[in-house]
Design a protein around this motif. Structure first.
Motif, PDB file in Angstrom:
ATOM      1  N   LYS A   9      17.942  33.372  33.521  1.00 23.74           N
ATOM      2  CA  LYS A   9      19.292  33.011  33.053  1.00 23.74           C
ATOM      3  C   LYS A   9      19.443  33.268  31.562  1.00 23.74           C
ATOM      4  N   GLN A  10      18.384  32.986  30.830  1.00 26.06           N
ATOM      5  CA  GLN A  10      18.441  33.143  29.378  1.00 26.06           C
ATOM      6  C   GLN A  10      18.838  34.556  28.985  1.00 26.06           C
ATOM      7  N   THR A  11      18.384  35.522  29.732  1.00 27.22           N
ATOM      8  CA  THR A  11      18.686  36.916  29.411  1.00 27.22           C
ATOM      9  C   THR A  11      20.189  37.170  29.486  1.00 27.22           C
ATOM     10  N   ILE A  12      20.861  36.492  30.396  1.00 28.83           N
ATOM     11  CA  ILE A  12      22.313  36.631  30.456  1.00 28.83           C
ATOM     12  C   ILE A  12      22.956  35.931  29.273  1.00 28.83           C
ATOM     13  N   TYR A  13      22.556  34.688  29.030  1.00 29.31           N
ATOM     14  CA  TYR A  13      23.161  33.930  27.932  1.00 29.31           C
ATOM     15  C   TYR A  13      22.904  34.597  26.583  1.00 29.31           C
ATOM     16  N   ARG A  14      21.814  35.350  26.483  1.00 30.16           N
ATOM     17  CA  ARG A  14      21.508  35.985  25.203  1.00 30.16           C
ATOM     18  C   ARG A  14      22.518  37.062  24.837  1.00 30.16           C
ATOM     19  N   TRP A  15      23.110  37.675  25.839  1.00 32.42           N
ATOM     20  CA  TRP A  15      23.921  38.854  25.542  1.00 32.42           C
ATOM     21  C   TRP A  15      25.393  38.694  25.882  1.00 32.42           C
ATOM     22  N   TRP A  16      25.750  37.726  26.721  1.00 32.72           N
ATOM     23  CA  TRP A  16      27.161  37.535  27.048  1.00 32.72           C
ATOM     24  C   TRP A  16      27.544  36.072  26.898  1.00 32.72           C
ATOM     25  N   PRO A  17      28.726  35.827  26.389  1.00 35.51           N
ATOM     26  CA  PRO A  17      29.119  34.422  26.200  1.00 35.51           C
ATOM     27  C   PRO A  17      29.472  33.718  27.503  1.00 35.51           C
ATOM     28  N   SER A  18      29.871  34.450  28.538  1.00 32.12           N
ATOM     29  CA  SER A  18      30.271  33.794  29.787  1.00 32.12           C
ATOM     30  C   SER A  18      30.178  34.808  30.915  1.00 32.12           C
ATOM     31  N   ARG A  19      30.255  34.311  32.121  1.00 28.80           N
ATOM     32  CA  ARG A  19      30.181  35.205  33.280  1.00 28.80           C
ATOM     33  C   ARG A  19      31.342  36.197  33.274  1.00 28.80           C
ATOM     34  N   ALA A  20      32.505  35.778  32.761  1.00 34.73           N
ATOM     35  CA  ALA A  20      33.647  36.686  32.738  1.00 34.73           C
ATOM     36  C   ALA A  20      33.401  37.861  31.793  1.00 34.73           C
ATOM     37  N   ASP A  21      32.662  37.605  30.724  1.00 32.27           N
ATOM     38  CA  ASP A  21      32.379  38.694  29.801  1.00 32.27           C
ATOM     39  C   ASP A  21      31.474  39.739  30.437  1.00 32.27           C
ATOM     40  N   VAL A  22      30.618  39.304  31.338  1.00 38.20           N
ATOM     41  CA  VAL A  22      29.819  40.285  32.075  1.00 38.20           C
ATOM     42  C   VAL A  22      30.746  41.203  32.863  1.00 38.20           C
ATOM     43  N   LEU A  23      31.694  40.601  33.541  1.00 43.25           N
ATOM     44  CA  LEU A  23      32.647  41.408  34.308  1.00 43.25           C
ATOM     45  C   LEU A  23      33.478  42.304  33.394  1.00 43.25           C
ATOM     46  N   LEU A  24      33.856  41.749  32.252  1.00 41.40           N
ATOM     47  CA  LEU A  24      34.677  42.534  31.331  1.00 41.40           C
ATOM     48  C   LEU A  24      33.932  43.797  30.908  1.00 41.40           C
ATOM     49  N   GLU A  25      32.651  43.611  30.572  1.00 37.89           N
ATOM     50  CA  GLU A  25      31.874  44.788  30.184  1.00 37.89           C
ATOM     51  C   GLU A  25      31.708  45.743  31.367  1.00 37.89           C
ATOM     52  N   ALA A  26      31.531  45.166  32.547  1.00 36.38           N
ATOM     53  CA  ALA A  26      31.329  46.005  33.721  1.00 36.38           C
ATOM     54  C   ALA A  26      32.568  46.824  34.051  1.00 36.38           C
ATOM     55  N   GLY A  27      33.757  46.272  33.765  1.00 34.24           N
ATOM     56  CA  GLY A  27      34.965  46.932  34.246  1.00 34.24           C
ATOM     57  C   GLY A  27      35.857  47.551  33.197  1.00 34.24           C
ATOM     58  N   ALA A  28      35.669  47.189  31.950  1.00 36.43           N
ATOM     59  CA  ALA A  28      36.654  47.594  30.952  1.00 36.43           C
ATOM     60  C   ALA A  28      36.731  49.103  30.791  1.00 36.43           C
ATOM     61  N   ALA A  29      35.587  49.723  30.700  1.00 36.44           N
ATOM     62  CA  ALA A  29      35.592  51.141  30.375  1.00 36.44           C
ATOM     63  C   ALA A  29      36.275  51.984  31.451  1.00 36.44           C
ATOM     64  N   LYS A  30      36.151  51.531  32.676  1.00 38.66           N
ATOM     65  CA  LYS A  30      36.680  52.341  33.765  1.00 38.66           C
ATOM     66  C   LYS A  30      38.146  52.706  33.585  1.00 38.66           C
ATOM     67  N   ALA A  31      38.957  51.696  33.258  1.00 38.66           N
ATOM     68  CA  ALA A  31      40.388  51.955  33.148  1.00 38.66           C
ATOM     69  C   ALA A  31      40.665  53.022  32.089  1.00 38.66           C
ATOM     70  N   ASP A  32      39.973  52.891  30.952  1.00 37.24           N
ATOM     71  CA  ASP A  32      40.181  53.868  29.896  1.00 37.24           C
ATOM     72  C   ASP A  32      39.941  55.288  30.420  1.00 37.24           C
ATOM     73  N   LEU A  33      38.824  55.434  31.125  1.00 35.13           N
ATOM     74  CA  LEU A  33      38.414  56.767  31.510  1.00 35.13           C
ATOM     75  C   LEU A  33      39.289  57.356  32.604  1.00 35.13           C
ATOM     76  N   LEU A  34      39.774  56.512  33.475  1.00 36.24           N
ATOM     77  CA  LEU A  34      40.357  57.043  34.688  1.00 36.24           C
ATOM     78  C   LEU A  34      41.875  57.176  34.665  1.00 36.24           C
ATOM     79  N   VAL A  35      42.520  56.654  33.630  1.00 36.36           N
ATOM     80  CA  VAL A  35      43.972  56.792  33.575  1.00 36.36           C
ATOM     81  C   VAL A  35      44.326  57.809  32.487  1.00 36.36           C
ATOM     82  N   PRO A  36      44.829  58.963  32.875  1.00 34.72           N
ATOM     83  CA  PRO A  36      45.089  60.034  31.899  1.00 34.72           C
ATOM     84  C   PRO A  36      46.404  59.828  31.159  1.00 34.72           C
ATOM     85  N   VAL A  37      46.446  60.282  29.926  1.00 29.32           N
ATOM     86  CA  VAL A  37      47.684  60.231  29.164  1.00 29.32           C
ATOM     87  C   VAL A  37      48.061  61.627  28.664  1.00 29.32           C
TER      88      VAL A  37
END
Lengths: 205, 205, 205, 205
Positions: free
Chosen positions: B48-76
């Motif tokens: 568990k410590q390894t998670i707490y060391r790098w992310w403030p909350s479980r939602a931040d894990v998801l944020l890191e997991a998902g944030a980049a995708k939208a940027d990459l996949l929606v063209p402008v």
DNA sequence: GGTTAAGCGAGACGGTACGTCCGGTCTTCCT
DNA sequence: AGGAAGACCGGACGTACCGTCTCGCTTAACC
């Protein structure tokens, strides 16, 4: 007859009200993350079991506390035109959502609906659909009156109207904005508020 | 030099990836309500410590997991007109949100943002504003090109576009709908479908 | 007169009996740990208040259900000698305690007496002392008859007799044992089995 | 080797001791009925989980707290004769049970053994049988020495000795009594304490 | 024959403790 | 210094019973 009393001690109306009030106060003070059944029970001077007996979750307490308000406070009376009806409906909705306490409640309900699928159903039926029904009264009247644009179907109008409102509540925390009401009415009813003469001059440059 | 290594054992990239994968799997399987730090750690074979060391909350894990995708996949990329740009952007966004796993992730992020104010800030900066910035590229280009309607200001356009999208994700669970894209483009870019003169070559999604 | 009826509805004998029966059944089925007032009320088809109206605790229900039995079923009739009286008394007591249902009841009463001091007093007066009084009849008669050993005083005899009985019930769960009766009679009434001169006619139980 | 450490943080000896002390204090202050896991945890400054991790029930905490004491404090050293061994053993046992705090603990253990069958087994193995084993050392030595009466078998001696002791603790709350020790020794070892010459003069009048 | 008074089944009420889950921290050894 | 393991303190969960309190309904005795 349906008016028959079930046997046993009847439910305490005082406890019910104390619970709803305590829940609203606590969610306003501490946010939904700080809202607990134990906290509600303690504040209301009530046993936990009394809450569990009547509501499936803390969010349902909030739902009951908040659902009726929106119904009562957003008018759908006939204002003479689709644009006017929409403007009054939007204005009242946004004004309502601008009460910090109520906005916090709405945020809590929508958040819980994402977390608990069973609650999501109750939330849809007990709140979201009721709001759509209210808007449907306005679009139905406009269709009969003949001034309903035919392209954004009523369901899409609801998606846009409520979507914009909820986005402001959830994402930017700034629900009310008179200019936003104007823009939505203009966009959906094609009736610029102050310039009724030349509506779509800027449509294509 | 900035490229110097700090002393000690470097962060384990394997653990980081295992955590992100485990979090995505769990949120897809059990919903956000069933997602716990302990569950992620167990699934990822990580302390568990390894998670707490790098992310403030479980939602931040998801944020890191998902944030980049939208940027990459929606063209402008420039499609030649505001309406076309908007249509492509909306279509890609909606298509993305139609992946059940990604939609569940977005629901989780928005829910947590309502519950945890600190995360709400990180979510705004790391996700919501980035999406608005992407849309701003399109409106800026349209303004330079001269085909941007001046009444719904760009900010309002963003509220309406993202509001409708989020409402579909959060409230109706039916994000994608080609007709909805048409209606939004029509309403915001003033391209009546009854005007075959326009360049609706890209209409078919 | 003492026989005057108080005003109001008289106590329901049916409810009283149903409660006693339900309590005995439940303690036999689930043990004392599984015995609850709510369970008794449900099994007896009775309101909880009816139990609380007449008994201070669940253990008092058992006490009333079981106390009289011991009095009635353990004889203290004159058998001609101290040893014979003792043998008959012990045999009957042990035989009684060998009914599993009654043994469970006795265990429950003694357990509750350790936990609830107020009940302990009622248990002493309503059960334990009554049993000592019954034994005292035997020792008194032996003293008058002249065959009472003077060294273990009657009170000590009671401690040893009832102590051994209760220890078997509480600690080893094997209350009855004819050999144990023999040993106790021999030890307390000084009737060595190796002395065939004595009057061991009643030895065979 | 068996001395290998398991991985992870080792068990806290400080917490273990604080829990045992808190349990003993609380049972002495409030009785077993007032002893709760939450109360122990609060007094010991410990999380409830730490108690549940290591003990199956509150009674097992008391068992661990009290079991070793009896072993250590009741001597079985050779006093030269069966009567003397028995007298020393009984005196020490009764003296021990006369500590109000320890007597309360014993009452709690025996009460719980009546309520919880699983605990009853642990209590038997961890306490009752150990005490019988200690007494068995004395009877074995007496048999070898040749001064063990042959009629009350060693098991029966144990039933009588421990039965009388427990009855005093549970039923009369007066465990210690030098005269009782004398009577038991006389009755079981046939050796009047001060009159070794004419042992059974008063046996039959 | 209506009034009064208490017992009764039912079940909601304010509480307390239960045993579990998980959060976030720490302590150990290993890498 | 990072990491796996797992114990630690703490707090809320949802449940089970406690003993009390209304309810409407008997069931008597009394007037």
């Amino acid at each position: 007859m349906t008016g028959e009393r079930p046997p046993g001690r009847p439910r305490s109306e005082a406890a019910r009200r104390a619970i709803l009030v305590a829940a609203l106060e606590l969610v306003a003070e501490t946010g939904y993350g700080g809202l607990t059944i134990e906290g509600i029970a303690a504040r209301a001077g009530v046993g936990k079991q009394t809450i569990y007996r009547w509501w499936p979750s803390r969010a349902d307490v909030l739902l009951e506390a908040g659902a009726a308000k929106a119904d009562l406070l957003v008018p759908v009376a006939d204002q003479g035109s689709y644009a006017a009806d929409l403007r009054v409906f939007l204005g009242a909705s946004y004004r309502l959502a601008n009460h910090p306490q109520l906005a916090e409640l709405l945020r809590a309900l929508m958040a819980e609906a994402q977390i608990d699928a069973a609650f999501a159903g109750r939330f849809r039926v007990g709140f979201l659909e009721r709001r759509r029904d209210a808007l449907a009264i306005i679009t139905d009247r406009a269709r009969q009156r003949g001034d309903l644009p035919d392209r954004p179907a009523p369901g899409t109008v609801a998606d846009i109207v409520f979507g914009t409102l909820w986005y402001r509540i959830l994402a930017t925390h700034q629900p009310l904005d008179p200019q936003l009401v104007n823009d939505l009415v203009e966009v959906l009813a094609s009736t610029p508020p102050a310039t009724p003469a030349g509506p779509p001059a800027e449509r294509r440059s």
